[in-house]
Design a protein around this motif. Structure first.
Motif, PDB file in Angstrom:
ATOM      1  N   GLY A 216       5.099  10.213  25.191  1.00  0.00           N
ATOM      2  CA  GLY A 216       4.185   9.096  25.356  1.00  0.00           C
ATOM      3  C   GLY A 216       3.096   9.037  24.303  1.00  0.00           C
ATOM      4  N   GLN A 217       3.037  10.060  23.415  1.00  0.00           N
ATOM      5  CA  GLN A 217       2.062  10.078  22.331  1.00  0.00           C
ATOM      6  C   GLN A 217       2.786   9.884  20.995  1.00  0.00           C
ATOM      7  N   ALA A 218       2.046   9.614  19.933  1.00  0.00           N
ATOM      8  CA  ALA A 218       2.671   9.337  18.641  1.00  0.00           C
ATOM      9  C   ALA A 218       1.757   9.757  17.506  1.00  0.00           C
ATOM     10  N   VAL A 219       2.374   9.909  16.334  1.00  0.00           N
ATOM     11  CA  VAL A 219       1.672  10.279  15.109  1.00  0.00           C
ATOM     12  C   VAL A 219       1.773   9.107  14.143  1.00  0.00           C
ATOM     13  N   CYS A 220       0.656   8.746  13.530  1.00  0.00           N
ATOM     14  CA  CYS A 220       0.651   7.732  12.483  1.00  0.00           C
ATOM     15  C   CYS A 220       0.559   8.458  11.146  1.00  0.00           C
ATOM     16  N   HIS A 221       1.694   8.545  10.454  1.00  0.00           N
ATOM     17  CA  HIS A 221       1.756   9.246   9.166  1.00  0.00           C
ATOM     18  C   HIS A 221       1.410   8.270   8.052  1.00  0.00           C
ATOM     19  N   LEU A 222       0.468   8.668   7.211  1.00  0.00           N
ATOM     20  CA  LEU A 222       0.042   7.844   6.089  1.00  0.00           C
ATOM     21  C   LEU A 222       0.724   8.306   4.813  1.00  0.00           C
ATOM     22  N   MET A 223       1.189   7.347   4.010  1.00  0.00           N
ATOM     23  CA  MET A 223       1.871   7.663   2.762  1.00  0.00           C
ATOM     24  C   MET A 223       1.522   6.600   1.727  1.00  0.00           C
ATOM     25  N   GLY A 224       2.120   6.705   0.555  1.00  0.00           N
ATOM     26  CA  GLY A 224       1.901   5.736  -0.503  1.00  0.00           C
ATOM     27  C   GLY A 224       0.889   6.218  -1.519  1.00  0.00           C
ATOM     28  N   GLN A 225       0.723   5.447  -2.590  1.00  0.00           N
ATOM     29  CA  GLN A 225      -0.303   5.758  -3.574  1.00  0.00           C
ATOM     30  C   GLN A 225      -1.683   5.582  -2.957  1.00  0.00           C
ATOM     31  N   PRO A 226      -2.672   6.343  -3.421  1.00  0.00           N
ATOM     32  CA  PRO A 226      -3.998   6.293  -2.797  1.00  0.00           C
ATOM     33  C   PRO A 226      -4.604   4.888  -2.727  1.00  0.00           C
ATOM     34  N   GLN A 227      -4.291   4.035  -3.698  1.00  0.00           N
ATOM     35  CA  GLN A 227      -4.823   2.672  -3.705  1.00  0.00           C
ATOM     36  C   GLN A 227      -3.842   1.671  -3.104  1.00  0.00           C
ATOM     37  N   GLU A 228      -2.734   2.176  -2.542  1.00  0.00           N
ATOM     38  CA  GLU A 228      -1.714   1.272  -1.987  1.00  0.00           C
ATOM     39  C   GLU A 228      -1.005   1.990  -0.843  1.00  0.00           C
ATOM     40  N   THR A 229      -1.742   2.309   0.227  1.00  0.00           N
ATOM     41  CA  THR A 229      -1.191   3.143   1.288  1.00  0.00           C
ATOM     42  C   THR A 229      -0.336   2.344   2.258  1.00  0.00           C
ATOM     43  N   ARG A 230       0.554   3.081   2.903  1.00  0.00           N
ATOM     44  CA  ARG A 230       1.413   2.548   3.960  1.00  0.00           C
ATOM     45  C   ARG A 230       1.404   3.539   5.120  1.00  0.00           C
ATOM     46  N   HIS A 231       1.983   3.135   6.251  1.00  0.00           N
ATOM     47  CA  HIS A 231       2.036   4.059   7.378  1.00  0.00           C
ATOM     48  C   HIS A 231       3.393   3.996   8.067  1.00  0.00           C
ATOM     49  N   ILE A 232       3.743   5.108   8.724  1.00  0.00           N
ATOM     50  CA  ILE A 232       4.972   5.210   9.512  1.00  0.00           C
ATOM     51  C   ILE A 232       4.610   5.845  10.846  1.00  0.00           C
ATOM     52  N   TRP A 233       4.896   5.172  11.944  1.00  0.00           N
ATOM     53  CA  TRP A 233       4.664   5.744  13.267  1.00  0.00           C
ATOM     54  C   TRP A 233       5.828   6.670  13.611  1.00  0.00           C
ATOM     55  N   MET A 234       5.487   7.880  14.096  1.00  0.00           N
ATOM     56  CA  MET A 234       6.487   8.900  14.352  1.00  0.00           C
ATOM     57  C   MET A 234       6.329   9.513  15.739  1.00  0.00           C
ATOM     58  N   GLN A 235       7.440  10.031  16.261  1.00  0.00           N
ATOM     59  CA  GLN A 235       7.447  10.774  17.509  1.00  0.00           C
ATOM     60  C   GLN A 235       7.546  12.272  17.197  1.00  0.00           C
ATOM     61  N   GLY A 236       7.486  13.084  18.234  1.00  0.00           N
ATOM     62  CA  GLY A 236       7.677  14.514  18.053  1.00  0.00           C
ATOM     63  C   GLY A 236       9.094  14.832  17.620  1.00  0.00           C
ATOM     64  N   ASP A 237       9.276  15.966  16.940  1.00  0.00           N
ATOM     65  CA  ASP A 237      10.568  16.426  16.421  1.00  0.00           C
ATOM     66  C   ASP A 237      11.164  15.445  15.419  1.00  0.00           C
ATOM     67  N   GLN A 238      10.303  14.820  14.637  1.00  0.00           N
ATOM     68  CA  GLN A 238      10.752  13.980  13.541  1.00  0.00           C
ATOM     69  C   GLN A 238      10.104  14.460  12.249  1.00  0.00           C
ATOM     70  N   ALA A 239      10.764  14.161  11.123  1.00  0.00           N
ATOM     71  CA  ALA A 239      10.278  14.589   9.817  1.00  0.00           C
ATOM     72  C   ALA A 239      10.129  13.383   8.906  1.00  0.00           C
ATOM     73  N   VAL A 240       9.389  13.573   7.819  1.00  0.00           N
ATOM     74  CA  VAL A 240       9.159  12.491   6.871  1.00  0.00           C
ATOM     75  C   VAL A 240       9.114  13.082   5.467  1.00  0.00           C
ATOM     76  N   LEU A 241       9.696  12.357   4.523  1.00  0.00           N
ATOM     77  CA  LEU A 241       9.681  12.762   3.125  1.00  0.00           C
ATOM     78  C   LEU A 241       8.441  12.205   2.436  1.00  0.00           C
ATOM     79  N   SER A 242       7.854  13.006   1.559  1.00  0.00           N
ATOM     80  CA  SER A 242       6.676  12.578   0.818  1.00  0.00           C
ATOM     81  C   SER A 242       6.927  12.756  -0.673  1.00  0.00           C
ATOM     82  N   PRO A 243       7.087  11.650  -1.412  1.00  0.00           N
ATOM     83  CA  PRO A 243       7.303  11.753  -2.856  1.00  0.00           C
ATOM     84  C   PRO A 243       6.098  12.345  -3.573  1.00  0.00           C
TER      85      PRO A 243
END
Length: 281
Positions: A216-243
């Motif tokens: 019932g909870q979630a993580v808001c992962h922030l990514m992107g260039q510092p001047q052009e950020t984006r976000h991905i909402w994630m659940q537990g036991d999930q992974a994300v790639l960061s260039p």
């Protein structure tokens, strides 16, 4: 048992800024890390890191040399960092060596032509093995690492919502590796922010795996260039790639734990280019 894998291609930051939510999730989110009696992995063309998970329940699971590796064994030209994030103990067999991993314990596996197998000690409480793998130029010994062996940095404060312990476990100050560096950050109750102020490190990519996120909870992962950020909402036991060109930070609706893994040309943990919070856009 079943082995699943997919290849993720690298993106130019000018292209990534045009991605909608579905495309961001397709290219960077790894939403299925664990499934009973499966080995799941993503072969990323960011520094050729492989991010995956194995969840043995009714049988031992071999770590197969997937076709893109063009090798007789998964570890022929690769090193691996493995964390057990499951409820129960698990065993990792590397050739003739057997390592038992409890919750939040880690194992470094050096390169070499031998089989790697995952199994749970008790199938009613299965282990979950999260792993990162990078290419390796030489062979270093396998070694189990616990939090007692880690270099621990206590950072942040409850007042800033970011009190946390950074457990540097599979890092060059603890044991020799070729390029892989991994650790685990645990946020204190009441804290939700990680890796803020944000940074990038153009000399290596990174992957984050979030767990201990309540239902019932979630993580808001922030990514992107510092001047052009984006976000991905994630659940537990999930992974994300960061260039290499992307920040990697998050805030959540509850405190949590995450495992970070890096691969690239530099083993210096402190090699980071920071950005002030007020600089982010």
């Amino acid at each position: 048992m079943k082995t699943n894998y997919e290849i993720r291609y690298a993106a130019h930051p000018d292209d990534a800024r045009q991605y909608d939510t579905a495309r961001l999730r397709r290219d960077f989110l790894i939403d299925r890390v664990f499934a009973p009696d499966e080995v799941n992995m993503v072969y990323s063309l960011y520094d050729r890191m492989i991010v995956g998970g194995a969840m043995p329940v009714d049988e031992a699971l071999p770590l197969e040399a997937i076709d893109p590796l063009k090798a007789p064994h998964f570890t022929t030209r690769r090193e691996i960092g493995i964390f057990n994030v499951g409820e129960g103990e698990g065993r990792v067999t590397v050739g003739d060596e057997v390592f038992t991993l409890g919750f939040k314990e880690a194992l470094y596996v050096g390169r070499g032509d031998r089989d790697v197998t995952f199994e749970s000690v008790d199938k009613s409480r299965p282990a979950k093995f999260y792993f990162n793998s990078t290419t390796a130029h030489t062979a270093y010994p396998c070694r189990k690492v616990t939090k007692a062996d880690a270099l621990v940095a206590h950072m942040g404060s409850l007042e800033m919502s970011n009190e946390r312990d950074i457990n540097k476990m599979l890092v060059s100050q603890v044991l020799p590796t070729c390029q892989l560096q991994m650790g685990m950050t645990e946020l204190a109750p009441g804290s939700v922010w990680n890796t803020m102020p944000a940074h990038v490190h153009s000399r290596r990519m990174e992957a984050y795996f979030y767990f201990e996120v309540p239902q019932g909870q979630a993580v808001c992962h922030l990514m992107g260039q510092p001047q052009e950020t984006r976000h991905i909402w994630m659940q537990g036991d999930q992974a994300v790639l960061s260039p290499e060109w992307s920040i990697h930070s998050a805030a959540a609706t509850h405190n949590y734990t995450f495992i970070w893994g890096m691969g690239g040309e530099n083993l210096d943990y402190g090699d980071q280019d920071f950005f002030e919070i007020t600089e982010l856009r």
